[in-house]
Design a protein around this motif. Sequence first.
Motif, PDB file in Angstrom:
ATOM      1  N   HIS A 207       0.695  -1.308   0.173  1.00 39.08           N
ATOM      2  CA  HIS A 207      -0.494   0.150  -0.165  1.00 39.08           C
ATOM      3  C   HIS A 207       1.134   1.124  -0.047  1.00 39.08           C
ATOM      4  N   LEU A 208       0.501   1.804  -0.908  1.00 40.09           N
ATOM      5  CA  LEU A 208       1.643   3.310  -1.007  1.00 40.09           C
ATOM      6  C   LEU A 208       0.512   4.599  -0.670  1.00 40.09           C
ATOM      7  N   HIS A 209       1.297   4.633  -0.015  1.00 37.35           N
ATOM      8  CA  HIS A 209       0.185   6.512   0.121  1.00 37.35           C
ATOM      9  C   HIS A 209       1.229   7.474   0.696  1.00 37.35           C
ATOM     10  N   ASP A 210       1.347   9.237   0.818  1.00 43.41           N
ATOM     11  CA  ASP A 210       2.104   9.842   1.439  1.00 43.41           C
ATOM     12  C   ASP A 210       1.296  10.299   3.006  1.00 43.41           C
ATOM     13  N   THR A 211       2.032  10.312   4.138  1.00 44.82           N
ATOM     14  CA  THR A 211       1.019  11.429   4.404  1.00 44.82           C
ATOM     15  C   THR A 211       1.048  12.853   5.569  1.00 44.82           C
ATOM     16  N   LEU A 212       0.715  13.721   4.818  1.00 45.38           N
ATOM     17  CA  LEU A 212       0.671  15.053   5.073  1.00 45.38           C
ATOM     18  C   LEU A 212       0.732  16.146   5.878  1.00 45.38           C
ATOM     19  N   GLY A 213       0.981  16.557   6.988  1.00 43.92           N
ATOM     20  CA  GLY A 213       0.395  16.681   8.484  1.00 43.92           C
ATOM     21  C   GLY A 213      -0.915  16.650   8.899  1.00 43.92           C
ATOM     22  N   GLY A 214      -0.037  15.495   9.338  1.00 45.67           N
ATOM     23  CA  GLY A 214      -0.645  14.369  10.146  1.00 45.67           C
ATOM     24  C   GLY A 214      -1.645  13.901   9.182  1.00 45.67           C
ATOM     25  N   THR A 215      -1.816  13.976   8.475  1.00 43.75           N
ATOM     26  CA  THR A 215      -3.010  13.260   7.536  1.00 43.75           C
ATOM     27  C   THR A 215      -2.527  11.950   6.641  1.00 43.75           C
ATOM     28  N   GLU A 216      -2.764  10.602   7.198  1.00 42.28           N
ATOM     29  CA  GLU A 216      -2.200   9.740   6.033  1.00 42.28           C
ATOM     30  C   GLU A 216      -3.408  10.068   4.792  1.00 42.28           C
ATOM     31  N   HIS A 217      -2.841   8.471   3.335  1.00 43.12           N
ATOM     32  CA  HIS A 217      -3.483   8.754   2.757  1.00 43.12           C
ATOM     33  C   HIS A 217      -3.339   9.517   1.638  1.00 43.12           C
ATOM     34  N   HIS A 218      -2.353  10.571   1.496  1.00 41.83           N
ATOM     35  CA  HIS A 218      -2.652  11.437  -0.060  1.00 41.83           C
ATOM     36  C   HIS A 218      -1.962  10.475  -0.755  1.00 41.83           C
ATOM     37  N   PRO A 219      -1.965  10.954  -1.982  1.00 41.60           N
ATOM     38  CA  PRO A 219      -0.635  10.070  -3.515  1.00 41.60           C
ATOM     39  C   PRO A 219      -0.344  10.190  -3.302  1.00 41.60           C
ATOM     40  N   PRO A 220       1.236   9.110  -3.306  1.00 43.03           N
ATOM     41  CA  PRO A 220       2.463   9.193  -2.880  1.00 43.03           C
ATOM     42  C   PRO A 220       3.053  10.444  -4.356  1.00 43.03           C
ATOM     43  N   ALA A 221       4.110  10.641  -4.008  1.00 45.34           N
ATOM     44  CA  ALA A 221       4.421  11.647  -4.633  1.00 45.34           C
ATOM     45  C   ALA A 221       5.787  12.155  -3.670  1.00 45.34           C
ATOM     46  N   ALA A 222       5.906  12.379  -2.868  1.00 44.52           N
ATOM     47  CA  ALA A 222       7.179  12.063  -1.461  1.00 44.52           C
ATOM     48  C   ALA A 222       8.316  11.918  -2.788  1.00 44.52           C
ATOM     49  N   PRO A 223       9.582  13.091  -2.777  1.00 49.08           N
ATOM     50  CA  PRO A 223      10.945  12.005  -3.123  1.00 49.08           C
ATOM     51  C   PRO A 223      11.062  10.736  -2.949  1.00 49.08           C
ATOM     52  N   ASP A 224      11.150  10.531  -1.197  1.00 50.78           N
ATOM     53  CA  ASP A 224      12.094   9.048  -0.925  1.00 50.78           C
ATOM     54  C   ASP A 224      11.155   8.185  -1.399  1.00 50.78           C
ATOM     55  N   TRP A 225       9.685   8.499  -2.372  1.00 58.01           N
ATOM     56  CA  TRP A 225       9.933   6.857  -3.023  1.00 58.01           C
ATOM     57  C   TRP A 225      11.672   6.667  -4.149  1.00 58.01           C
ATOM     58  N   ARG A 226      11.430   7.426  -4.401  1.00 63.19           N
ATOM     59  CA  ARG A 226      12.854   6.805  -5.583  1.00 63.19           C
ATOM     60  C   ARG A 226      13.102   6.144  -4.615  1.00 63.19           C
ATOM     61  N   HIS A 227      13.635   6.032  -3.589  1.00 66.43           N
ATOM     62  CA  HIS A 227      14.607   5.021  -3.293  1.00 66.43           C
ATOM     63  C   HIS A 227      13.432   3.589  -2.547  1.00 66.43           C
ATOM     64  N   GLU A 258       1.499   8.374 -12.371  1.00 69.89           N
ATOM     65  CA  GLU A 258       3.053   8.365 -13.475  1.00 69.89           C
ATOM     66  C   GLU A 258       3.846   8.508 -12.595  1.00 69.89           C
ATOM     67  N   TYR A 259       4.236   8.838 -11.730  1.00 62.39           N
ATOM     68  CA  TYR A 259       5.567   8.814 -10.984  1.00 62.39           C
ATOM     69  C   TYR A 259       5.946   8.102 -10.125  1.00 62.39           C
ATOM     70  N   ILE A 260       4.826   7.153  -9.916  1.00 61.95           N
ATOM     71  CA  ILE A 260       5.199   5.960  -8.923  1.00 61.95           C
ATOM     72  C   ILE A 260       5.329   4.379 -10.339  1.00 61.95           C
ATOM     73  N   SER A 261       4.111   4.893 -11.625  1.00 62.58           N
ATOM     74  CA  SER A 261       4.512   3.961 -12.667  1.00 62.58           C
ATOM     75  C   SER A 261       5.853   4.119 -12.765  1.00 62.58           C
ATOM     76  N   LYS A 262       6.661   4.747 -13.086  1.00 60.29           N
ATOM     77  CA  LYS A 262       7.990   5.128 -13.399  1.00 60.29           C
ATOM     78  C   LYS A 262       8.754   4.489 -12.789  1.00 60.29           C
ATOM     79  N   LEU A 263       8.520   5.104 -11.631  1.00 55.27           N
ATOM     80  CA  LEU A 263       9.801   3.911 -10.223  1.00 55.27           C
ATOM     81  C   LEU A 263       9.974   3.038 -10.261  1.00 55.27           C
ATOM     82  N   LEU A 264       8.353   2.507 -10.650  1.00 52.78           N
ATOM     83  CA  LEU A 264       8.498   0.676 -10.952  1.00 52.78           C
ATOM     84  C   LEU A 264       8.887   0.024 -11.994  1.00 52.78           C
ATOM     85  N   GLN A 265       9.019   0.655 -13.551  1.00 51.33           N
ATOM     86  CA  GLN A 265       9.151   0.094 -14.914  1.00 51.33           C
ATOM     87  C   GLN A 265      11.242  -0.221 -14.738  1.00 51.33           C
TER      88      GLN A 265
END
Length: 265
Positions: A207-227, A258-265
């Motif tokens: 399950h992939l999501h980001d936490t912003l301002g203490g709130t979970e389940h924002h679409p994953p877009a943070a830079p650390d997904w690259r790692h 689009e971001y996550i899809s490219k990382l998975l390629q």
Amino acid sequence: MYLAINTGSLSFDSHEAIAQVHALGFSAVEMNLQRAELAYGFDQTPNLAFYGELARELEVRKLTVTDVHALFLNAAQMFSARARRAVLSIEGQVTQALGAGILVVHPTDILESEERLDLFCADPHMKIPLVEGMARVIRELQSGGVRIALENVQHWRNTCGTNQAEVMARLVETLDCGVALDVRRGLDRPSLDRWLELVGDRIVVYHLHDTLGGTEHHPPAAPDWRHIIPQLQRTAAQVYVMEATGERSPGAIKVSREYISKLLQ
């Protein structure tokens, strides 16, 4: 490999949710069961016909169901071991009807109580504190081709829950089931490397999501997904599910896909 979207991230109306999927660039979904649609209530009679209709619509739309996410149980269901057994069995039937082989469950679905889980965490010799009769239901589902995947969840501050790699490893080893790893929750419990070391061979869904301002389940877009993504790809898991209930903007979901899809390629 599938990059799917959780239907609850789009709408709590499943028909409305799957109508949006292709426009967002997805061809696969994690079907998030909804209490109003399953309708297991006062008379304990589920509306299985709804999921027969939904399966036909999914086929027409050429959408793949990668896995099914169990209900969020209500107070009456949590109060009854009988109801929790029945609901899990019904969810297995729905999983089969939708052509999926994985059912993602929370610890509240199958474990007796948080307090008993705490005791289990503290005592390495204690048996897993399942709801009475739940082991039989799990065996029946898994023998019928539905694999249970336990998700790492922490319900309260200063409690362990299943959001601890060592605890999860004991549970899934005993149950001989899979793991649905909520990556963002598990990153510091104690580390992603530790999760992959202990349960990597049992992870079937990410399950992939980001936490912003203490709130979970924002679409994953943070830079650390690259790692993070290359580490996840060290396992055999083939299902990556994006969650976006914290930000249902179609634009944000498309950018994230689009971001996550490219990382998975």
